[in-house]
Design an enzyme around this catalytic site. Structure first.
Site, PDB file in Angstrom:
ATOM      1  N   GLU A 324      94.293 -11.862  11.723  1.00 50.38           N
ATOM      2  CA  GLU A 324      94.665 -10.629  12.422  1.00 50.38           C
ATOM      3  C   GLU A 324      93.503 -10.160  13.314  1.00 50.38           C
ATOM      4  OE1 GLU A 324      97.565  -8.013  10.224  1.00 50.38           O
ATOM      5  OE2 GLU A 324      95.999  -6.541  10.596  1.00 50.38           O
ATOM      6  N   HIS A 353      96.619 -31.584  -6.032  1.00 52.46           N
ATOM      7  CA  HIS A 353      97.897 -32.205  -6.393  1.00 52.46           C
ATOM      8  C   HIS A 353      98.982 -31.818  -5.406  1.00 52.46           C
ATOM      9  CE1 HIS A 353      96.280 -33.627 -10.266  1.00 52.46           C
ATOM     10  NE2 HIS A 353      95.463 -32.603 -10.049  1.00 52.46           N
ATOM     11  N   LYS A 457     106.269  -4.268  14.477  1.00 47.87           N
ATOM     12  CA  LYS A 457     106.831  -3.031  13.925  1.00 47.87           C
ATOM     13  C   LYS A 457     107.900  -2.486  14.871  1.00 47.87           C
ATOM     14  CE  LYS A 457     102.699  -1.754  11.252  1.00 47.87           C
ATOM     15  NZ  LYS A 457     101.603  -0.848  11.007  1.00 47.87           N
TER      16      LYS A 457
HETATM   17  O1  PA5 Z   1      94.946  -4.480   9.174  1.00 50.72           O
HETATM   18  C1  PA5 Z   1      95.830  -3.775   9.661  1.00 50.72           C
HETATM   19  O2  PA5 Z   1      95.568  -2.875  10.463  1.00 50.72           O
HETATM   20  C2  PA5 Z   1      97.284  -3.949   9.287  1.00 50.72           C
HETATM   21  O3  PA5 Z   1      97.538  -5.134   8.627  1.00 50.72           O
HETATM   22  C3  PA5 Z   1      97.714  -2.780   8.406  1.00 50.72           C
HETATM   23  O4  PA5 Z   1      96.909  -2.753   7.266  1.00 50.72           O
HETATM   24  C4  PA5 Z   1      99.179  -2.881   7.983  1.00 50.72           C
HETATM   25  O5  PA5 Z   1     100.006  -3.018   9.116  1.00 50.72           O
HETATM   26  C5  PA5 Z   1      99.597  -1.659   7.195  1.00 50.72           C
HETATM   27  O6  PA5 Z   1      99.387  -0.518   7.961  1.00 50.72           O
HETATM   28  P1  PA5 Z   1      99.292   0.912   7.300  1.00 50.72           P
HETATM   29  O7  PA5 Z   1      98.118   0.932   6.398  1.00 50.72           O
HETATM   30  O8  PA5 Z   1      99.144   1.830   8.464  1.00 50.72           O
HETATM   31  O9  PA5 Z   1     100.566   1.143   6.545  1.00 50.72           O
END
Ligand code: PA5
Length: 534
Positions: A324, A353, A457
């Site tokens: 990410e 394995h 989203k």
């Molecule tokens: O690292 C990130 O920013 C994302 O993966 C968020 O953690 C994830 O989308 C969840 O978002 P939120 O904490 O706003 O619910």
């Protein structure tokens, strides 16, 4: 290049570094970088150190979101760029400790007794860190509260999870974690949990805690409903680097994990990885190896292979942290680069394995990071064969696999930990956070935003909106429609495939009252509502 064992031992001594203060060692000897690689990269890694220092001082290191990036302050609040931030961090840790102490003492309790279980509801950065740490450091007989996790919007997943908590909700503390406070998967998890509490005759609010940004939808909801407590999530902490904020510290403290140890490990690692001497900085060395291996373009996949069951969720955690952060279309100059570094892995010896067959003999499109843990277990090990323990086998499998891969020109890094402890888990988290930040500088991407996640989203909301229109239309038109006809009727003529997929889903779930009559193919199936709409 084939090396004799003697040559390899020399290379090992040249490229093996020990960090006694961290209980860590790093071995690069099984990476085949040329001698000139480090001198060549030195100016660029020095620039990365400069950028990292500015980030730690509070520069806007995430310009796309106009945010500072402050996860390093979480374990050393004195570094925060203003006294109010220092105070906020310290106060939050103190609040977490006192809340956990009250829960452990039974002064804060559930409707039917002391809290014994945690249900953490979150996703992505709001769940992966807590899951990793709970698995790495928990113990079924020692945990003060037993953790459970909901990190999806899968109805059957909710059912299975809530079945495990059946009859125990009165002693379950729900922690709803969302930085934005508006993530649908998390909100749905909360609504499902709330319904389960209601069905059990329990007041959800008296079992609920929120971790979120001030004034988010979740924060407002928790305040209006009188939840037990609200803990802050700050703008300057990204989801995937939030494990050492309230997101990770609260569930860990409740579980009975030593959160001081986690913070100490991360802080100690920061001290080592902050200094700009490349050859004695393990995070810089790792970032440079990532660069070398994938030509700075992620050409090779990074396989994380810890030989320790407790670390098996680390690769999932790193998948998010690395992919990410680095998987970006544009670089910091807005040039299309489609960067990234693919991460996968589970644990050894188990993976020997499954896919390690391919690693050894198939596509050579990867490099491995082995994680070796020297301490086998607390207490005595029996001998599974004369003079041999199961831990000796685990170690033997790790060393054997590493050599087998090297013999076939497959490269690897080895990280050695003395043990799995709160301190060493804190070290690991900080080590990879820093390696990601430095590597992002080397490849010139913003590691701290996630436009792709945001796009995902939004895509879901579009589908849900189309579904609303379909249901509304069908509820007032009780006759059979094909997907084409429905798409036309709701004013979405270009979205026939989406309409088809929605109708297939709805009609597979009897409670949604949509009947499908099968035709000769997707264009000829028809759908109609069985009961009049609202
Ligand atoms: O690292 C990130 O920013 C994302 O993966 C968020 O953690 C994830 O989308 C969840 O978002 P939120 O904490 O706003 O619910």
């Amino acid at each position: 290049m084939s090396l004799s064992k003697k040559q390899l031992w020399r290379r090992f001594q040249q490229h093996y570094s020990e960090y006694p203060d961290l209980g860590l060692a790093l071995d690069l000897s099984r990476m085949r970088f040329p001698d000139e690689f480090f001198p060549l990269m030195e100016p660029r890694i020095q620039q990365a150190f400069v950028e990292m220092a500015a980030l730690e001082r509070g520069a806007i290191a995430n310009p796309d979101e106009n945010r500072r990036v402050g996860h390093y302050w979480l374990r050393n609040p004195a570094l925060a760029p203003s006294p109010d931030l220092t105070h906020a961090i310290e106060q939050t840790v103190a609040d977490i400790k006192s809340f956990a102490a009250e829960v452990h003492a039974g002064r804060i309790h559930g409707a039917t007794g002391p809290f014994k279980y945690i249900l953490l509801i979150g996703i992505g950065g709001s769940a992966l860190g807590p899951q990793f740490v709970a698995h790495a450091l928990g113990h079924p007989h020692k945990d003060k509260l037993t953790p459970f996790f909901s990190d999806n919007t899968d109805p059957d997943g909710f059912d299975r999870l809530l079945a495990q908590l059946d009859g125990r909700l009165g002693q379950t503390l729900c922690i709803v974690v969302s930085k934005s406070g508006g993530t649908k998967e998390t909100r749905n998890g909360m609504v499902e949990a709330e319904a389960a509490f209601k069905k059990a005759g329990l007041n959800f609010s008296q079992h609920a805690v929120a971790i979120t940004r001030e004034s988010s939808a979740l924060d407002d909801f928790a305040r209006q409903n009188g939840w037990l407590r609200r803990f802050p999530m700050w703008d300057w902490v990204g989801g995937r680097t939030s494990e050492l904020s309230a997101v990770g510290l609260l569930p860990a403290a409740l579980q009975g994990i030593d959160i001081n140890g986690l913070l100490d490990g991360a802080r100690a690692c920061d001290i080592v990885t902050r200094q700009p001497n490349t050859r004695s900085n393990p995070a810089a060395l790792m970032a440079l190896m990532w660069y070398y291996s994938g030509n700075g373009k992620g050409d090779k996949n990074l396989i994380i292979l810890p030989y320790k069951d407790r670390l098996e969720l680390f690769s999932r955690y790193l998948q998010q942290l690395i992919m990410e952060s680095l998987g970006k279309e544009l670089d910091r100059d807005k040039k299309v680069v489609n960067q990234g570094l693919t991460v996968f892995g589970n644990k050894g010896a188990t993976d020997q394995h499954s896919y390690i067959q391919q690693l050894r003999e198939g596509l050579s499109n990867f490099f491995v990071t082995f994680i070796e843990v020297l301490k086998d277990r607390d207490g005595h090990s029996i001998e599974v064969e004369p003079s041999v323990t199961s831990g000796d086998y685990l170690s033997g499998f790790m060393l054997g696999t590493r050599e087998a891969l090297f013999d076939k020109n497959r490269e690897s890094i080895t990280l050695t930990l003395r043990e799995v402890s709160p301190f060493s888990v804190g070290v690991l988290i900080a080590l990879f956070e820093r390696a990601v930040g430095l590597y992002a500088s080397l490849i010139n991407v913003n590691a701290y935003h996630q436009p792709g996640v945001e796009a995902g989203k939004k895509a879901a909301s579009t589908v849900i909106e189309i579904q609303r229109k379909i249901l509304s239309f069908l509820s007032t038109h009780p006759t059979d429609f094909t997907a084409d006809q429905l798409a036309e009727a709701i004013g979405q003529p270009d979205d026939v495939e989406t309409v088809f997929k929605i109708c297939e889903h709805l009609s597979a779930n009897p409670s949604r009252s949509l009947i499908k009559k099968s035709g000769s193919g997707p264009a000829n199936h028809t759908y109609c509502m069985t009961k009049p709409g609202p």
